[in-house]
Design an enzyme around this catalytic site. Sequence first.
Site, PDB file in Angstrom:
ATOM      1  N   LYS A  42      -6.735  -8.591   0.738  1.00  0.00           N
ATOM      2  CA  LYS A  42      -7.196  -8.729  -0.639  1.00  0.00           C
ATOM      3  C   LYS A  42      -6.291  -7.972  -1.600  1.00  0.00           C
ATOM      4  CE  LYS A  42     -11.738  -8.275   1.444  1.00  0.00           C
ATOM      5  NZ  LYS A  42     -12.804  -7.266   1.677  1.00  0.00           N
ATOM      6  N   GLY A  43      -5.500  -7.044  -1.041  1.00  0.00           N
ATOM      7  CA  GLY A  43      -4.788  -6.076  -1.869  1.00  0.00           C
ATOM      8  C   GLY A  43      -3.797  -6.660  -2.856  1.00  0.00           C
ATOM      9  N   GLU A  98       3.006  -9.008  -1.131  1.00  0.00           N
ATOM     10  CA  GLU A  98       2.231  -7.906  -0.542  1.00  0.00           C
ATOM     11  C   GLU A  98       1.982  -6.807  -1.576  1.00  0.00           C
ATOM     12  OE1 GLU A  98       0.328  -6.730   1.425  1.00  0.00           O
ATOM     13  OE2 GLU A  98       0.864  -6.830   3.524  1.00  0.00           O
ATOM     14  N   ASP A  99       0.923  -6.055  -1.364  1.00  0.00           N
ATOM     15  CA  ASP A  99       0.667  -4.908  -2.238  1.00  0.00           C
ATOM     16  C   ASP A  99       1.549  -3.718  -1.829  1.00  0.00           C
ATOM     17  OD1 ASP A  99      -0.654  -4.563   0.198  1.00  0.00           O
ATOM     18  OD2 ASP A  99      -2.585  -4.019  -0.688  1.00  0.00           O
ATOM     19  N   ASP A 102       3.916  -0.298   4.508  1.00  0.00           N
ATOM     20  CA  ASP A 102       3.759   1.067   5.007  1.00  0.00           C
ATOM     21  C   ASP A 102       4.495   1.176   6.351  1.00  0.00           C
ATOM     22  OD1 ASP A 102       2.723   3.650   5.268  1.00  0.00           O
ATOM     23  OD2 ASP A 102       0.795   2.981   6.012  1.00  0.00           O
ATOM     24  N   LYS A 130       6.542   2.248   1.076  1.00  0.00           N
ATOM     25  CA  LYS A 130       6.420   3.629   1.563  1.00  0.00           C
ATOM     26  C   LYS A 130       7.311   3.759   2.791  1.00  0.00           C
ATOM     27  CE  LYS A 130       1.766   4.872   1.589  1.00  0.00           C
ATOM     28  NZ  LYS A 130       0.579   5.311   2.368  1.00  0.00           N
ATOM     29  N   ASP A 158      -6.917  -0.225  -1.799  1.00  0.00           N
ATOM     30  CA  ASP A 158      -8.254   0.349  -1.673  1.00  0.00           C
ATOM     31  C   ASP A 158      -8.289   1.505  -0.698  1.00  0.00           C
ATOM     32  OD1 ASP A 158      -7.848  -1.274   0.734  1.00  0.00           O
ATOM     33  OD2 ASP A 158      -9.968  -0.909   1.132  1.00  0.00           O
ATOM     34  N   ARG A 164     -10.087  -0.916  -5.977  1.00  0.00           N
ATOM     35  CA  ARG A 164      -9.164  -2.042  -6.157  1.00  0.00           C
ATOM     36  C   ARG A 164      -9.027  -2.452  -7.620  1.00  0.00           C
ATOM     37  NH1 ARG A 164      -7.923  -4.283  -1.088  1.00  0.00           N
ATOM     38  NH2 ARG A 164      -9.594  -4.336   0.438  1.00  0.00           N
TER      39      ARG A 164
HETATM   40  P1  IMP Z   1       1.509  -1.767   7.331  1.00  0.00           P
HETATM   41  O1  IMP Z   1       1.332  -2.817   8.389  1.00  0.00           O
HETATM   42  O2  IMP Z   1       1.347  -0.385   7.887  1.00  0.00           O
HETATM   43  O3  IMP Z   1       2.811  -1.909   6.574  1.00  0.00           O
HETATM   44  O4  IMP Z   1       0.286  -1.908   6.370  1.00  0.00           O
HETATM   45  C1  IMP Z   1       0.315  -2.530   5.171  1.00  0.00           C
HETATM   46  C2  IMP Z   1      -1.088  -2.582   4.618  1.00  0.00           C
HETATM   47  O5  IMP Z   1      -1.791  -1.352   4.817  1.00  0.00           O
HETATM   48  C3  IMP Z   1      -1.057  -2.795   3.125  1.00  0.00           C
HETATM   49  O6  IMP Z   1      -1.043  -4.163   2.800  1.00  0.00           O
HETATM   50  C4  IMP Z   1      -2.323  -2.092   2.677  1.00  0.00           C
HETATM   51  O7  IMP Z   1      -3.410  -2.989   2.755  1.00  0.00           O
HETATM   52  C5  IMP Z   1      -2.520  -0.979   3.673  1.00  0.00           C
HETATM   53  N1  IMP Z   1      -2.020   0.331   3.165  1.00  0.00           N
HETATM   54  C6  IMP Z   1      -0.932   1.011   3.584  1.00  0.00           C
HETATM   55  N2  IMP Z   1      -0.767   2.153   2.911  1.00  0.00           N
HETATM   56  C7  IMP Z   1      -1.769   2.205   2.026  1.00  0.00           C
HETATM   57  C8  IMP Z   1      -2.133   3.157   0.996  1.00  0.00           C
HETATM   58  O8  IMP Z   1      -1.501   4.207   0.746  1.00  0.00           O
HETATM   59  N3  IMP Z   1      -3.244   2.849   0.280  1.00  0.00           N
HETATM   60  C9  IMP Z   1      -3.970   1.716   0.489  1.00  0.00           C
HETATM   61  N4  IMP Z   1      -3.655   0.804   1.416  1.00  0.00           N
HETATM   62  C10 IMP Z   1      -2.567   1.040   2.183  1.00  0.00           C
HETATM   63 MG    MG Z   2      -2.671  -5.380   2.350  1.00  0.00          MG
END
Ligand code: IMP
Ligand code: MG
Length: 179
Positions: A42-43, A98-99, A102, A130, A158, A164
């Site tokens: 949803k982000g 994507e939002d 990470d 990040k 979120d 959000r």
């Molecule tokens: P990844 O697979 O670890 O890159 O995760 C990405 C997803 O994790 C993003 O689309 C967010 O939904 C969530 N996410 C990662 N870091 C944060 C944060 O600092 N705040 C909120 N959501 C996060």
């Molecule tokens: Mg996300």
Amino acid sequence: MHPDLEEILISEEKIQQRIKELAKELRKEYSEKNPLCVCILKGAVPFMADLTRAMDFPLQMDYMAVSSYGNSAETSGVVRILKDLDTPVEGRDVLIIEDIVDTGLTLRHLITLMKTRKAKSVKAVTLLDKPDRRQTDLTPDYCGFVIPNKYIVGYGTDFAERYRNLPYIGVLKKELYQS
Ligand code: IMP
Ligand code: MG
């Protein structure tokens, strides 16, 4: 500022300004390609809505929901598709929206999936990156802001489904997610 926040990291004005710049960059690559913009629910909803309205050329939108976090602040590394696309991606120029990237595991999985489905090209635009927490050698093709390793909320992102609707990006107070 919302009382659960330590600080505002990126103001509403800065977000909107950067989105206009990103749309200009995307125009160079996609203005003649009718890209399939894939919003990751949803982000990415506020980002998708603002970004696509600044992209003044033909495009299509579709939505996908994946789970990686549940209600905790730590990634599981497992990506599950909760809602798939309605549109066939074969032969399409796919732009994943994507939002935040990470660990990069979610995006890596989605890019592989689109390639398996024979997309003509697959790229990704993320509002936030990040890089400190990356677990794979992935760099988003387009990025709004590189941010430090802090848990952020707002503008679509979120914590346990809250925050959000904030129009800016803020750093959540540590005691709220470490308790
Ligand atoms: P990844 O697979 O670890 O890159 O995760 C990405 C997803 O994790 C993003 O689309 C967010 O939904 C969530 N996410 C990662 N870091 C944060 C944060 O600092 N705040 C909120 N959501 C996060
Ligand atoms: Mg996300």
